[in-house]
Each structure stands twice: as structure tokens, then as C-alpha cells.
Design a protein around this motif. Structure first.
Motif, PDB file in Angstrom:
ATOM      1  N   HIS A 185       8.094  -2.158  -0.937  1.00 13.51           N
ATOM      2  CA  HIS A 185       6.903  -2.160  -0.246  1.00 13.51           C
ATOM      3  C   HIS A 185       5.729  -1.873  -0.720  1.00 13.51           C
ATOM      4  O   HIS A 185       4.722  -2.553  -0.658  1.00 13.51           O
ATOM      5  CB  HIS A 185       7.192  -1.184   1.201  1.00 13.51           C
ATOM      6  CG  HIS A 185       6.090  -1.244   2.213  1.00 13.51           C
ATOM      7  ND1 HIS A 185       5.947  -1.718   3.329  1.00 13.51           N
ATOM      8  CD2 HIS A 185       4.892  -0.442   1.996  1.00 13.51           C
ATOM      9  CE1 HIS A 185       4.928  -1.757   3.871  1.00 13.51           C
ATOM     10  NE2 HIS A 185       4.176  -0.678   3.281  1.00 13.51           N
ATOM     11  N   GLU A 186       5.854  -0.632  -1.497  1.00 14.23           N
ATOM     12  CA  GLU A 186       4.547  -0.460  -2.312  1.00 14.23           C
ATOM     13  C   GLU A 186       4.262  -1.248  -3.217  1.00 14.23           C
ATOM     14  O   GLU A 186       3.076  -1.846  -3.628  1.00 14.23           O
ATOM     15  CB  GLU A 186       4.763   0.999  -2.970  1.00 14.23           C
ATOM     16  CG  GLU A 186       4.946   2.290  -1.855  1.00 14.23           C
ATOM     17  CD  GLU A 186       3.867   2.441  -0.885  1.00 14.23           C
ATOM     18  OE1 GLU A 186       2.769   2.110  -1.064  1.00 14.23           O
ATOM     19  OE2 GLU A 186       4.193   2.452   0.410  1.00 14.23           O
ATOM     20  N   LEU A 187       5.248  -1.940  -4.032  1.00  8.96           N
ATOM     21  CA  LEU A 187       5.041  -2.964  -4.835  1.00  8.96           C
ATOM     22  C   LEU A 187       4.369  -4.105  -4.311  1.00  8.96           C
ATOM     23  O   LEU A 187       3.373  -4.979  -4.998  1.00  8.96           O
ATOM     24  CB  LEU A 187       6.066  -3.404  -5.492  1.00  8.96           C
ATOM     25  CG  LEU A 187       6.188  -4.701  -6.558  1.00  8.96           C
ATOM     26  CD1 LEU A 187       5.231  -4.230  -7.707  1.00  8.96           C
ATOM     27  CD2 LEU A 187       7.610  -4.819  -7.182  1.00  8.96           C
ATOM     28  N   GLY A 188       4.611  -4.429  -2.900  1.00 15.91           N
ATOM     29  CA  GLY A 188       3.860  -5.519  -2.024  1.00 15.91           C
ATOM     30  C   GLY A 188       2.504  -5.197  -2.158  1.00 15.91           C
ATOM     31  O   GLY A 188       1.697  -6.199  -2.117  1.00 15.91           O
ATOM     32  N   HIS A 189       2.161  -3.939  -1.785  1.00 19.69           N
ATOM     33  CA  HIS A 189       0.673  -3.429  -1.561  1.00 19.69           C
ATOM     34  C   HIS A 189       0.079  -3.881  -3.085  1.00 19.69           C
ATOM     35  O   HIS A 189      -1.092  -4.547  -2.875  1.00 19.69           O
ATOM     36  CB  HIS A 189       0.498  -2.205  -1.226  1.00 19.69           C
ATOM     37  CG  HIS A 189       0.803  -1.764   0.275  1.00 19.69           C
ATOM     38  ND1 HIS A 189       0.285  -2.753   1.122  1.00 19.69           N
ATOM     39  CD2 HIS A 189       1.398  -0.713   0.786  1.00 19.69           C
ATOM     40  CE1 HIS A 189       0.507  -1.886   2.405  1.00 19.69           C
ATOM     41  NE2 HIS A 189       1.259  -0.999   1.999  1.00 19.69           N
ATOM     42  N   PHE A 190       0.706  -3.533  -3.985  1.00 21.84           N
ATOM     43  CA  PHE A 190       0.172  -3.700  -5.137  1.00 21.84           C
ATOM     44  C   PHE A 190      -0.117  -5.162  -5.514  1.00 21.84           C
ATOM     45  O   PHE A 190      -1.172  -5.658  -5.944  1.00 21.84           O
ATOM     46  CB  PHE A 190       0.969  -3.155  -6.420  1.00 21.84           C
ATOM     47  CG  PHE A 190       0.898  -3.424  -7.852  1.00 21.84           C
ATOM     48  CD1 PHE A 190      -0.512  -2.668  -8.302  1.00 21.84           C
ATOM     49  CD2 PHE A 190       1.210  -4.548  -8.589  1.00 21.84           C
ATOM     50  CE1 PHE A 190      -0.756  -2.894  -9.879  1.00 21.84           C
ATOM     51  CE2 PHE A 190       0.720  -4.896 -10.115  1.00 21.84           C
ATOM     52  CZ  PHE A 190      -0.282  -3.887 -10.479  1.00 21.84           C
ATOM     53  N   MET A 191       0.739  -6.060  -5.283  1.00 21.15           N
ATOM     54  CA  MET A 191       0.814  -7.433  -5.615  1.00 21.15           C
ATOM     55  C   MET A 191      -0.228  -8.062  -4.790  1.00 21.15           C
ATOM     56  O   MET A 191      -0.779  -9.209  -5.145  1.00 21.15           O
ATOM     57  CB  MET A 191       2.179  -8.166  -5.784  1.00 21.15           C
ATOM     58  CG  MET A 191       3.370  -7.256  -6.603  1.00 21.15           C
ATOM     59  SD  MET A 191       2.647  -7.836  -8.143  1.00 21.15           S
ATOM     60  CE  MET A 191       2.581 -10.034  -8.341  1.00 21.15           C
ATOM     61  N   CYS A 192      -0.214  -7.953  -3.483  1.00 20.25           N
ATOM     62  CA  CYS A 192      -1.071  -8.587  -2.458  1.00 20.25           C
ATOM     63  C   CYS A 192      -2.390  -8.074  -1.825  1.00 20.25           C
ATOM     64  O   CYS A 192      -3.060  -8.420  -1.526  1.00 20.25           O
ATOM     65  CB  CYS A 192      -0.091  -8.645  -1.254  1.00 20.25           C
ATOM     66  SG  CYS A 192       1.390  -9.535  -1.445  1.00 20.25           S
ATOM     67  N   HIS A 193      -2.544  -6.486  -1.913  1.00 21.33           N
ATOM     68  CA  HIS A 193      -3.527  -5.856  -1.674  1.00 21.33           C
ATOM     69  C   HIS A 193      -4.676  -4.977  -2.338  1.00 21.33           C
ATOM     70  O   HIS A 193      -5.253  -4.387  -1.775  1.00 21.33           O
ATOM     71  CB  HIS A 193      -3.113  -5.145  -0.199  1.00 21.33           C
ATOM     72  CG  HIS A 193      -2.001  -5.740   0.290  1.00 21.33           C
ATOM     73  ND1 HIS A 193      -0.824  -5.239   1.047  1.00 21.33           N
ATOM     74  CD2 HIS A 193      -2.107  -7.122   1.434  1.00 21.33           C
ATOM     75  CE1 HIS A 193      -0.218  -6.207   1.778  1.00 21.33           C
ATOM     76  NE2 HIS A 193      -1.184  -7.298   2.072  1.00 21.33           N
ATOM     77  N   ARG A 194      -3.971  -4.999  -3.604  1.00 24.12           N
ATOM     78  CA  ARG A 194      -4.849  -4.065  -4.396  1.00 24.12           C
ATOM     79  C   ARG A 194      -6.379  -4.123  -4.559  1.00 24.12           C
ATOM     80  O   ARG A 194      -7.025  -3.670  -4.890  1.00 24.12           O
ATOM     81  CB  ARG A 194      -4.347  -3.994  -5.979  1.00 24.12           C
ATOM     82  CG  ARG A 194      -4.087  -5.275  -6.736  1.00 24.12           C
ATOM     83  CD  ARG A 194      -3.610  -4.794  -8.025  1.00 24.12           C
ATOM     84  NE  ARG A 194      -3.677  -5.818  -8.893  1.00 24.12           N
ATOM     85  CZ  ARG A 194      -3.108  -7.135  -8.947  1.00 24.12           C
ATOM     86  NH1 ARG A 194      -2.218  -7.456  -7.713  1.00 24.12           N
ATOM     87  NH2 ARG A 194      -3.480  -8.200  -9.618  1.00 24.12           N
ATOM     88  N   GLU A 195      -6.811  -5.572  -4.209  1.00 26.03           N
ATOM     89  CA  GLU A 195      -8.206  -5.917  -4.260  1.00 26.03           C
ATOM     90  C   GLU A 195      -8.976  -5.324  -2.785  1.00 26.03           C
ATOM     91  O   GLU A 195     -10.130  -5.265  -2.899  1.00 26.03           O
ATOM     92  CB  GLU A 195      -8.505  -7.431  -4.580  1.00 26.03           C
ATOM     93  CG  GLU A 195      -7.789  -7.728  -5.927  1.00 26.03           C
ATOM     94  CD  GLU A 195      -8.295  -7.246  -7.195  1.00 26.03           C
ATOM     95  OE1 GLU A 195      -9.673  -6.574  -7.042  1.00 26.03           O
ATOM     96  OE2 GLU A 195      -7.763  -7.028  -7.933  1.00 26.03           O
ATOM     97  N   ILE A 196      -8.038  -5.016  -2.074  1.00 26.54           N
ATOM     98  CA  ILE A 196      -8.526  -4.691  -0.692  1.00 26.54           C
ATOM     99  C   ILE A 196      -9.024  -3.383  -0.590  1.00 26.54           C
ATOM    100  O   ILE A 196     -10.265  -2.880  -0.117  1.00 26.54           O
ATOM    101  CB  ILE A 196      -7.483  -4.980   0.417  1.00 26.54           C
ATOM    102  CG1 ILE A 196      -7.035  -6.352   0.484  1.00 26.54           C
ATOM    103  CG2 ILE A 196      -8.213  -4.476   1.854  1.00 26.54           C
ATOM    104  CD1 ILE A 196      -6.038  -6.735   1.544  1.00 26.54           C
ATOM    105  N   ARG A 197      -8.142  -2.472  -1.035  1.00 26.03           N
ATOM    106  CA  ARG A 197      -8.623  -0.781  -1.092  1.00 26.03           C
ATOM    107  C   ARG A 197      -8.030  -0.267  -2.332  1.00 26.03           C
ATOM    108  O   ARG A 197      -7.109  -0.757  -2.794  1.00 26.03           O
ATOM    109  CB  ARG A 197      -8.437  -0.198   0.261  1.00 26.03           C
ATOM    110  CG  ARG A 197      -6.966  -0.170   0.893  1.00 26.03           C
ATOM    111  CD  ARG A 197      -7.032   0.550   2.209  1.00 26.03           C
ATOM    112  NE  ARG A 197      -5.712   0.694   2.687  1.00 26.03           N
ATOM    113  CZ  ARG A 197      -5.006   0.515   3.685  1.00 26.03           C
ATOM    114  NH1 ARG A 197      -5.632  -0.225   4.367  1.00 26.03           N
ATOM    115  NH2 ARG A 197      -4.020   0.936   3.945  1.00 26.03           N
ATOM    116  N   SER A 198      -8.230   0.798  -2.434  1.00 19.61           N
ATOM    117  CA  SER A 198      -7.745   1.727  -3.731  1.00 19.61           C
ATOM    118  C   SER A 198      -6.680   2.507  -3.376  1.00 19.61           C
ATOM    119  O   SER A 198      -5.920   3.183  -4.329  1.00 19.61           O
ATOM    120  CB  SER A 198      -8.781   2.409  -4.545  1.00 19.61           C
ATOM    121  OG  SER A 198      -9.325   3.521  -3.392  1.00 19.61           O
TER     122      SER A 198
END
Length: 174
Positions: free
Chosen positions: A92-105
Motif C-alpha cells: 500500500h505504501e509502495l502504491g503511494h510512492f508510485m502513484c501519489h508522491r507528487e501530490i504531497r510529501s
């Protein structure tokens, strides 16, 4: 950042699964640490990612960016007793990294947010994790002709080291 600029979780999970199946050892259950090492750490990926397993009181998993750098850390709570839940949280956290890291830090997930199916970002990270851990091609090969029974879900969970809940959701989606 607009919705259009977010990365598609399905596409990203399929891309990493394909890399694993073509270039990795192609073994399942998926070795998430080896995938991160090979697909992100050694591949010239623009952002760095490390995993830190430790004891945390307030969350099950978190993704945080080091201020001013393109370095990210997944913090994974070792206190999670259910190892399958721990695997899903890491994915799940890898999913945030792959998909959402440009959204927030930073992203912080506990049992409530990991089960939040109404929050788009959390739902996308769950979709990513499910698709990564239980690839459609393998699910179809092994379980497409099986009936909806607890035993089937248990076998899926054993095969991919996934929880009963994640196995059920994935089985129904296919």
C-alpha cells in the motif's frame, strides 16, 4: 496537482508486476523488498526509496519524503502481528510512492485509513497493493474456475500471502 496528473494505480502495479515476471525471479508470493531493490533502487529511478521497519505507536505504515530531497522512506510498523497485513501495508505504501508522491510529501496509514474505500488516494493505494500482490494473470490461471468459497479465499491467501479480506476483494474483482 489535478486528478489527471496522478499516476494510474492499475497501470503502475501491472508495470511493476511485469518487470518482476520478466526480469525478476518471478516467484510468488512476491518479494516486495527485492522488487523495490531491483525496480527502484538499482534502476536509475529518479527518486530514492528505503524501507524502515520499526515499532510505531500511531500508524501501521507511512511514506515520508526527506525535506528538500527526492528521498522517500516507507516506515513499516513491526508491531503488526498479522504478517499478511504487514505485507499489504508495505505494498500500500509502495502504491503511494508510485502513484501519489507528487501530490504531497507524507502519507500515514492506520487500520482506519487502510480500510477507507471512500478516500480516492487510499482506495488507489489499496488497488495498487492488491494488483501487485495478486496479479490478474496468475489469479486467472490458478483460480478463475474456482467457486466462491471460504476455502478458495484461503488458498488465494496462502498462495499470495494475502489476507482473507484482500483475497476476497481481488477474487470478486476478477
Amino acid at each position: 496537482m489535478t486528478e489527471v496528473e496522478r499516476k494510474n494505480p492499475k497501470r503502475e502495479a501491472i508495470r511493476l508486476s511485469s518487470l518482476w515476471q520478466k526480469l525478476g525471479p518471478n516467484t510468488y508470493p512476491l518479494d516486495i523488498d527485492a522488487l523495490i531493490e531491483g525496480a527502484i533502487t538499482r534502476s536509475g529511478f529518479p527518486d530514492k526509496l528505503v524501507v524502515d521497519r520499526n515499532s510505531f505507536e500511531s500508524f501501521e505504515g507511512s511514506l515520508v519524503r526527506t525535506k528538500g530531497m527526492r528521498k522517500w522512506t516507507i516506515l513499516l510498523n513491526n508491531n503488526i502481528k498479522n504478517k499478511r497485513r504487514q505485507r499489504f501495508t508495505l505494498a500500500h505504501e509502495l502504491g503511494h510512492f508510485m502513484c501519489h508522491r507528487e501530490i504531497r510529501s507524507s502519507f500515514e496509514d492506520d487500520e482506519e485509513t487502510l480500510n477507507d474505500f471512500e478516500d480516492n488516494i487510499e482506495s488507489e493505494a489499496n488497488t495498487f497493493a492488491s494488483l501487485l500482490l495478486m496479479p490478474a494473470n496468475l489469479m486467472r490461471e490458478e483460480f478463475s474456475m474456482r467457486t466462491w468459497k471460504t476455502e478458495t479465499l484461503s488458498e488465494i491467501g496462502s498462495r499470495f500471502e494475502s489476507s482473507l479480506q484482500a483475497s476476497a476483494i481481488r477474487h470478486v474483482s476478477l
